[in-house]
Motif scaffolding. Sequence first.
Motif, PDB file in Angstrom:
ATOM      1  N   ILE A  75      25.639 -12.555  -6.066  1.00 53.23           N
ATOM      2  CA  ILE A  75      25.771 -12.027  -7.538  1.00 53.23           C
ATOM      3  C   ILE A  75      24.983 -12.876  -8.651  1.00 53.23           C
ATOM      4  N   PHE A  76      24.013 -12.025  -9.452  1.00 53.76           N
ATOM      5  CA  PHE A  76      24.022 -13.127  -9.753  1.00 53.76           C
ATOM      6  C   PHE A  76      24.690 -12.996 -11.364  1.00 53.76           C
ATOM      7  N   THR A  77      24.589 -14.678 -11.931  1.00 56.93           N
ATOM      8  CA  THR A  77      25.321 -15.121 -12.986  1.00 56.93           C
ATOM      9  C   THR A  77      25.064 -13.609 -14.230  1.00 56.93           C
ATOM     10  N   ARG A  78      24.287 -13.300 -14.127  1.00 57.60           N
ATOM     11  CA  ARG A  78      23.720 -12.123 -15.338  1.00 57.60           C
ATOM     12  C   ARG A  78      23.717 -11.016 -14.816  1.00 57.60           C
ATOM     13  N   ASN A  79      24.638 -10.304 -15.020  1.00 57.60           N
ATOM     14  CA  ASN A  79      25.109  -8.909 -14.225  1.00 57.60           C
ATOM     15  C   ASN A  79      26.128  -7.898 -15.486  1.00 57.60           C
ATOM     16  N   VAL A  80      25.737  -6.804 -14.972  1.00 58.59           N
ATOM     17  CA  VAL A  80      26.654  -5.772 -15.661  1.00 58.59           C
ATOM     18  C   VAL A  80      28.152  -5.340 -14.793  1.00 58.59           C
ATOM     19  N   MET A  81      28.870  -5.810 -14.401  1.00 58.97           N
ATOM     20  CA  MET A  81      30.168  -5.191 -13.712  1.00 58.97           C
ATOM     21  C   MET A  81      31.084  -4.290 -14.347  1.00 58.97           C
ATOM     22  N   GLY A  82      31.815  -3.467 -13.895  1.00 62.43           N
ATOM     23  CA  GLY A  82      32.448  -2.508 -14.794  1.00 62.43           C
ATOM     24  C   GLY A  82      33.826  -1.177 -13.559  1.00 62.43           C
ATOM     25  N   TRP A  83      34.043  -0.667 -13.536  1.00 62.29           N
ATOM     26  CA  TRP A  83      34.942   0.695 -13.153  1.00 62.29           C
ATOM     27  C   TRP A  83      34.359   1.382 -13.658  1.00 62.29           C
ATOM     28  N   TYR A  84      34.490   2.769 -12.147  1.00 68.62           N
ATOM     29  CA  TYR A  84      34.256   3.723 -12.242  1.00 68.62           C
ATOM     30  C   TYR A  84      35.253   4.642 -11.518  1.00 68.62           C
ATOM     31  N   ARG A  85      35.702   5.349 -12.091  1.00 67.13           N
ATOM     32  CA  ARG A  85      37.153   6.930 -11.267  1.00 67.13           C
ATOM     33  C   ARG A  85      36.627   7.699 -10.498  1.00 67.13           C
ATOM     34  N   GLN A  86      37.484   8.446  -9.871  1.00 71.25           N
ATOM     35  CA  GLN A  86      36.857   9.974  -9.281  1.00 71.25           C
ATOM     36  C   GLN A  86      38.182  10.479  -8.557  1.00 71.25           C
ATOM     37  N   ALA A  87      38.099  11.622  -9.998  1.00 75.84           N
ATOM     38  CA  ALA A  87      39.390  12.582  -9.389  1.00 75.84           C
ATOM     39  C   ALA A  87      39.227  13.507  -7.754  1.00 75.84           C
ATOM     40  N   PRO A  88      40.576  13.807  -7.467  1.00 79.74           N
ATOM     41  CA  PRO A  88      40.415  14.619  -6.844  1.00 79.74           C
ATOM     42  C   PRO A  88      39.487  16.586  -7.338  1.00 79.74           C
ATOM     43  N   GLY A  89      38.518  16.561  -6.405  1.00 80.42           N
ATOM     44  CA  GLY A  89      37.521  17.616  -7.288  1.00 80.42           C
ATOM     45  C   GLY A  89      36.806  17.347  -7.826  1.00 80.42           C
ATOM     46  N   LYS A  90      36.310  15.735  -8.633  1.00 83.47           N
ATOM     47  CA  LYS A  90      35.235  15.829  -9.907  1.00 83.47           C
ATOM     48  C   LYS A  90      34.703  14.917  -9.487  1.00 83.47           C
ATOM     49  N   GLN A  91      33.552  14.709  -9.996  1.00 82.74           N
ATOM     50  CA  GLN A  91      32.498  13.755  -9.387  1.00 82.74           C
ATOM     51  C   GLN A  91      33.142  12.050  -9.981  1.00 82.74           C
ATOM     52  N   ARG A  92      32.170  11.871  -9.812  1.00 83.94           N
ATOM     53  CA  ARG A  92      32.367   9.919 -10.059  1.00 83.94           C
ATOM     54  C   ARG A  92      32.067   9.518 -11.545  1.00 83.94           C
ATOM     55  N   GLU A  93      32.497   9.410 -12.476  1.00 81.87           N
ATOM     56  CA  GLU A  93      32.454   8.528 -14.029  1.00 81.87           C
ATOM     57  C   GLU A  93      33.074   7.834 -13.505  1.00 81.87           C
ATOM     58  N   LEU A  94      32.266   7.212 -15.374  1.00 83.52           N
ATOM     59  CA  LEU A  94      31.845   6.173 -15.879  1.00 83.52           C
ATOM     60  C   LEU A  94      33.594   6.081 -16.478  1.00 83.52           C
ATOM     61  N   VAL A  95      34.334   4.670 -16.226  1.00 83.39           N
ATOM     62  CA  VAL A  95      35.553   4.068 -17.139  1.00 83.39           C
ATOM     63  C   VAL A  95      34.979   2.922 -18.014  1.00 83.39           C
ATOM     64  N   LEU A 118      32.642  -0.136 -18.692  1.00 78.05           N
ATOM     65  CA  LEU A 118      30.895  -1.371 -18.085  1.00 78.05           C
ATOM     66  C   LEU A 118      31.158  -2.446 -18.931  1.00 78.05           C
ATOM     67  N   MET A 119      31.311  -3.870 -18.726  1.00 77.76           N
ATOM     68  CA  MET A 119      30.728  -5.345 -20.402  1.00 77.76           C
ATOM     69  C   MET A 119      29.787  -5.689 -19.128  1.00 77.76           C
ATOM     70  N   THR A 120      28.651  -6.323 -19.948  1.00 77.32           N
ATOM     71  CA  THR A 120      28.027  -7.513 -19.517  1.00 77.32           C
ATOM     72  C   THR A 120      28.085  -9.046 -19.275  1.00 77.32           C
ATOM     73  N   SER A 121      27.926  -9.491 -19.013  1.00 75.31           N
ATOM     74  CA  SER A 121      27.838 -11.143 -18.658  1.00 75.31           C
ATOM     75  C   SER A 121      27.694 -11.860 -19.712  1.00 75.31           C
ATOM     76  N   GLY A 122      27.522 -10.955 -21.066  1.00 80.44           N
ATOM     77  CA  GLY A 122      27.331 -11.759 -22.420  1.00 80.44           C
ATOM     78  C   GLY A 122      28.734 -11.463 -23.019  1.00 80.44           C
ATOM     79  N   GLY A 123      29.854 -10.276 -22.503  1.00 85.70           N
ATOM     80  CA  GLY A 123      30.732  -9.613 -23.137  1.00 85.70           C
ATOM     81  C   GLY A 123      31.185  -8.459 -24.031  1.00 85.70           C
ATOM     82  N   ASN A 124      29.161  -7.805 -23.981  1.00 89.05           N
ATOM     83  CA  ASN A 124      29.305  -6.159 -24.989  1.00 89.05           C
ATOM     84  C   ASN A 124      29.573  -5.412 -23.515  1.00 89.05           C
ATOM     85  N   ALA A 125      30.681  -4.379 -24.029  1.00 88.44           N
ATOM     86  CA  ALA A 125      31.804  -3.744 -23.393  1.00 88.44           C
ATOM     87  C   ALA A 125      31.244  -2.279 -23.225  1.00 88.44           C
ATOM     88  N   ASN A 126      31.457  -1.104 -22.733  1.00 88.43           N
ATOM     89  CA  ASN A 126      31.075   0.299 -23.790  1.00 88.43           C
ATOM     90  C   ASN A 126      31.743   1.455 -22.391  1.00 88.43           C
TER      91      ASN A 126
END
Length: 112
Positions: A28-48, A50-58
């Motif tokens: 895995i790259f040192t500089r990357n974006v990691m985070g979380w998505y979720r999927q409820a029953p019957g729904k599409q996967r959605e963003l929860v 994300l955070m860059t390696s520099g600490g910026n969050a969305n």
Amino acid sequence: QVQLVESGGGLVQAGGSLTLSCAASGSIFTRNVMGWYRQAPGKQRELVALMTSGGNANYADSVKGRFIISRDNAKKIVFLQMNSLKPEDTAVYYCYAQGQYWGQGTQVTVSS
């Protein structure tokens, strides 16, 4: 090859808290974006969150002010602290990294 392993899901009452962890291994790259998505029953996967390696969050609007994403770059771990949980937060939560890798998912169930 990159592997993502989540932990920390479970059953919690509304208003409670849970913290998810995701440990990355492999090339895995040192500089990357990691985070979380979720999927409820019957729904599409959605963003929860994300955070860059520099600490910026969305965050998704639905979790702003309740969820906090953080990461330990040295250990290649990303966390999701979930507070004031609601029944509508019930879903399988997936760790996501580097634009293409996904964990196996961990179930979060919030009872009313």
